[in-house]
Design a protein around this motif. Structure first.
Motif, short mmCIF file in Angstrom:
data_model
loop_
_atom_site.label_atom_id
_atom_site.label_comp_id
_atom_site.label_asym_id
_atom_site.label_seq_id
_atom_site.Cartn_x
_atom_site.Cartn_y
_atom_site.Cartn_z
N GLU A 150 81.48 30.98 39.98
CA GLU A 150 80.76 29.89 40.64
C GLU A 150 81.70 28.71 40.93
N GLU A 151 82.56 28.39 39.97
CA GLU A 151 83.51 27.29 40.17
C GLU A 151 84.47 27.59 41.31
N GLN A 152 84.98 28.81 41.33
CA GLN A 152 85.92 29.19 42.39
C GLN A 152 85.25 29.14 43.75
N GLN A 153 84.01 29.62 43.80
CA GLN A 153 83.28 29.61 45.07
C GLN A 153 82.99 28.19 45.52
N PHE A 154 82.64 27.32 44.56
CA PHE A 154 82.33 25.94 44.91
C PHE A 154 83.59 25.21 45.38
N ALA A 155 84.74 25.55 44.79
CA ALA A 155 86.00 24.94 45.23
C ALA A 155 86.28 25.28 46.68
N ARG A 156 86.01 26.54 47.06
CA ARG A 156 86.19 26.95 48.46
C ARG A 156 85.23 26.20 49.37
N THR A 157 83.98 26.06 48.90
CA THR A 157 82.97 25.32 49.66
C THR A 157 83.40 23.87 49.86
N LEU A 158 83.91 23.26 48.79
CA LEU A 158 84.33 21.87 48.84
C LEU A 158 85.47 21.68 49.84
N THR A 159 86.45 22.56 49.78
CA THR A 159 87.60 22.47 50.69
C THR A 159 87.16 22.59 52.14
N LEU A 160 86.34 23.61 52.42
CA LEU A 160 85.86 23.83 53.79
C LEU A 160 85.00 22.67 54.26
N GLY A 161 84.10 22.20 53.37
CA GLY A 161 83.20 21.11 53.73
C GLY A 161 83.94 19.83 54.06
N LEU A 162 84.96 19.51 53.26
CA LEU A 162 85.74 18.30 53.51
C LEU A 162 86.49 18.39 54.84
N LYS A 163 87.00 19.58 55.15
CA LYS A 163 87.71 19.78 56.41
C LYS A 163 86.75 19.56 57.59
N LEU A 164 85.55 20.13 57.49
CA LEU A 164 84.56 19.97 58.55
C LEU A 164 84.10 18.52 58.66
N PHE A 165 83.97 17.87 57.49
CA PHE A 165 83.56 16.46 57.51
C PHE A 165 84.59 15.62 58.28
N GLU A 166 85.88 15.86 58.00
CA GLU A 166 86.94 15.12 58.69
C GLU A 166 86.90 15.37 60.19
N GLN A 167 86.62 16.62 60.59
CA GLN A 167 86.52 16.95 62.02
C GLN A 167 85.39 16.17 62.68
N GLU A 168 84.24 16.12 62.00
CA GLU A 168 83.09 15.40 62.55
C GLU A 168 83.36 13.90 62.57
N LEU A 169 84.12 13.42 61.59
CA LEU A 169 84.42 12.00 61.49
C LEU A 169 85.16 11.50 62.72
N THR A 170 86.08 12.32 63.23
CA THR A 170 86.86 11.94 64.41
C THR A 170 85.99 11.81 65.66
N LYS A 171 84.82 12.47 65.64
CA LYS A 171 83.94 12.42 66.81
C LYS A 171 83.01 11.19 66.83
N LEU A 172 82.89 10.52 65.68
CA LEU A 172 81.90 9.45 65.57
C LEU A 172 82.34 8.18 66.32
N GLN A 173 83.64 7.92 66.37
CA GLN A 173 84.19 6.80 67.16
C GLN A 173 83.45 5.48 66.92
N GLY A 174 83.55 4.98 65.70
CA GLY A 174 82.99 3.66 65.39
C GLY A 174 81.54 3.67 64.96
N GLU A 175 80.88 4.83 64.96
CA GLU A 175 79.48 4.90 64.51
C GLU A 175 79.41 4.57 63.02
N LYS A 176 78.27 4.00 62.61
CA LYS A 176 78.10 3.61 61.21
C LYS A 176 77.24 4.59 60.42
N GLN A 177 76.66 5.59 61.13
CA GLN A 177 75.76 6.53 60.46
C GLN A 177 76.21 7.97 60.71
#
Length: 558
Positions: free
Chosen positions: A39-66
């Motif tokens: 479970e820990e190993q699987q969650f670590a993979r989830t965390l890594t992938l999720g953070l990468k996707l979060f960063e990708q979405e972050l670049t699209k927000l362009q000054g948005e606050k939400q």
């Protein structure tokens, strides 16, 4: 700051401290550690992938606050990224979460899931107050002169049902088993001398058993007496599959360990499906051991005994509760020899030998830590085996071999094919090498650069790429397009030397040609590929490359 699994290491000291109160901790320490580590190993993979996707979405927000609720839901639903972790990361970037949008997406999913579920097809019924339907189907499959206590059209109680009308019939007592505990409801007929009602489903509404179906003959009204006839052949197949799930559950616990617990099941006439807790896939050897153990119990032909007892007495006797079942003060305990003892309200065979034969047809993962086995029994298992045997016979004919030598013959044929493919590839590369010298002379010069476009049939994609690399090495500054047509399908490669990629992009050129030949393409600035299904348009598309390149060299990108 820990970057490796650690939580599973707490099991050992916990077992030492708490084993007196919880002896199972010490007994199952290794198993618990294994599951937690997974479970820990699987969650670590989830965390890594999720953070990468979060960063990708972050670049699209362009000054948005939400942070958008739709993206929050996608991270959670598709990638398993917890909402609270997304909130933590968002807070670090000065963002709030669109929780309302997230909840809207969640509600939409719930609605879709509910409408898609086969277990939520029950109608909205308004029925008269009736006593609980008496179920007599454990012992008999036919019951005569049973009065109709209520009828429904799916919305409300009605007085009568006419021919060709669909509806629901409630009897005072019935041999029809109502869908529950993973077992599908019985089908069959409700009949008298003038009427015949086809039962297509049976399920419970509170304490009432409802027979859903269609009146195919005559007329029915409240108070009429009917003969209830369960489809005996289907019931026999269902009971065989249900009893087999109990043997399968016991075999899984023997072979894999006592961590195995049922997580769901489906018992139909044609097959059984059993979901269980297990952190890793089962290998071929394990599946064979499980299948052999179940068939061993079938051949033992042990009696299947049911007893009514209190829940506490059942637990004391070692009975295992089935997932999703609700138990009252008195429970049915089903025992198969000394191998299986479970609580179950379903219908079963009289002896394990009545199952006939058990065959696993599939084993897959359905969620984290949950596996699914599908299997068949009885005649369905024999039919499945017969199909495999016929396929083996057909393969033996194709490979011109006996069934006994089929595997070895297939292996030898595959090895021979691979050897020939290597020889063909080597020969093709040799031919491509010779082609390279000839193609260099075909290049034309435009504004100080070389342009080469050529159709070379008989060369596959790998050959085209190899030839392109050769030609790029021979030219200092060039644009190269190579194409090949096979079976009415065009494939092409585009190469641009590094000095030109500021003005000419290989991906753009490939896409431009692909549009002309009825396909698509793209790639890097220095290399791209494309394909299309209009070979008749290839010649014109290649001739247009010169004009396209010249416009780019002149700085015209329109």
């Amino acid at each position: 700051g820990l970057d490796r699994p650690f939580f599973y290491r707490l099991v050992k000291p916990l077992a030492v401290l708490m084993s007196q109160a919880y002896p199972q901790l010490a007994k199952k320490q290794k198993s618990i550690e294994k599951i937690l580590l997974h479970e820990e190993q699987q969650f670590a993979r989830t965390l890594t992938l999720g953070l990468k996707l979060f960063e990708q979405e972050l670049t699209k927000l362009q000054g948005e606050k939400q942070f958008p609720g739709s993206v929050l839901f996608r991270l959670y639903d598709t990638y398993g990224f917890p909402v609270d972790l997304t909130a933590d990361v968002a807070r670090e970037h000065g963002l709030t979460l669109d929780i309302a949008g997230f909840e809207k997406e969640m509600q939409r999913q719930r609605s879709q899931s509910k409408s898609a579920s086969r277990f939520t097809s029950k109608p909205s019924l308004s029925l008269a107050e009736n006593k609980a339907t008496e179920f007599v189907g454990y012992k008999v499959l036919k019951q005569t002169l049973v009065p109709i206590v209520d009828l429904s059209d799916g919305k409300q109680s009605i007085e009568e049902l006419s021919i060709d009308e669909e509806g629901f019939v409630i009897l005072a007592k019935t041999p029809f088993y109502a869908e529950g505990g993973g077992q599908v409801g019985d089908t069959g007929y409700l009949v008298n001398t003038t009427s015949r009602f086809l039962v297509t489903e049976t399920f419970k509404e509170g304490a009432l058993i409802l027979h859903k179906g269609k009146l195919i003959k005559g007329h029915l009204k409240k108070g009429d007496k009917l003969k209830a006839e369960v489809d005996a052949e289907k019931r026999r197949a269902i009971t065989a599959n249900h009893s087999a799930t109990h043997l399968l559950h016991a075999a899984l616990r023997v072979i894999l360990g006592e961590h195995v617990m049922q997580k769901g099941s489906l018992v139909e006439p044609e097959r059984l499906r059993f979901d269980f807790s297990q952190p890793s896939p089962l290998n071929t050897e394990q599946l064979k051991l499980i299948e052999d153990r179940v068939n061993q119990q079938i051949r033992a032909n042990s009696p299947v005994i049911t007893e009514l007892m209190s829940t506490e007495d059942a637990k004391s006797a070692g009975a295992i509760a089935m997932f999703g079942e609700k138990y009252g003060d008195k429970v049915r305990v089903l025992t198969m020899g000394s191998f299986s003892k479970e609580l179950c309200g379903g219908t079963h065979v009289a002896r394990t030998g009545d199952i006939g034969v058990f065959k696993i047809t599939a084993e897959v993962g359905i969620s984290a830590g949950v596996r699914r086995i599908q299997a068949v029994t009885g005649q369905y298992a024999l039919d499945w085996i017969a199909t495999l045997e016929e396929q083996t016979n057909q393969l033996a004919k194709l490979f011109k071999s006996s069934k006994d030598n089929l595997l070895e013959k297939a292996r030898l044929d595959i090895e021979a094919k691979q050897s020939l493919q290597k020889q063909i590839a080597a020969l093709q590369q040799s031919i491509v090498g010779m082609m390279g010298e000839e193609l260099v002379s075909q290049a034309i010069e435009i504004q100080g650069i070389k342009l080469l476009t050529s159709e070379i049939n008989g060369v596959d994609g790998a050959g085209l790429r190899h030839l392109l690399d050769q030609l790029k090495n021979k030219f200092k500054s060039a644009v190269i397009v190579l194409a090949s047509t096979e079976l009415q399908r065009v494939q092409l490669v585009v190469g641009v030397t590094k000095d030109l990629t500021g003005k000419i992009k290989a991906g753009e050129l490939a896409n431009n040609i692909a549009l002309a030949i009825g396909g698509s393409g793209g790639g890097r600035p220095d290399f791209a590929q494309a394909g299309g299904d209009k070979p008749e348009a290839l010649d014109a598309a290649l001739k247009n490359v010169r004009h396209w390149v010249e416009t780019r060299l002149n700085g015209n990108y329109a």
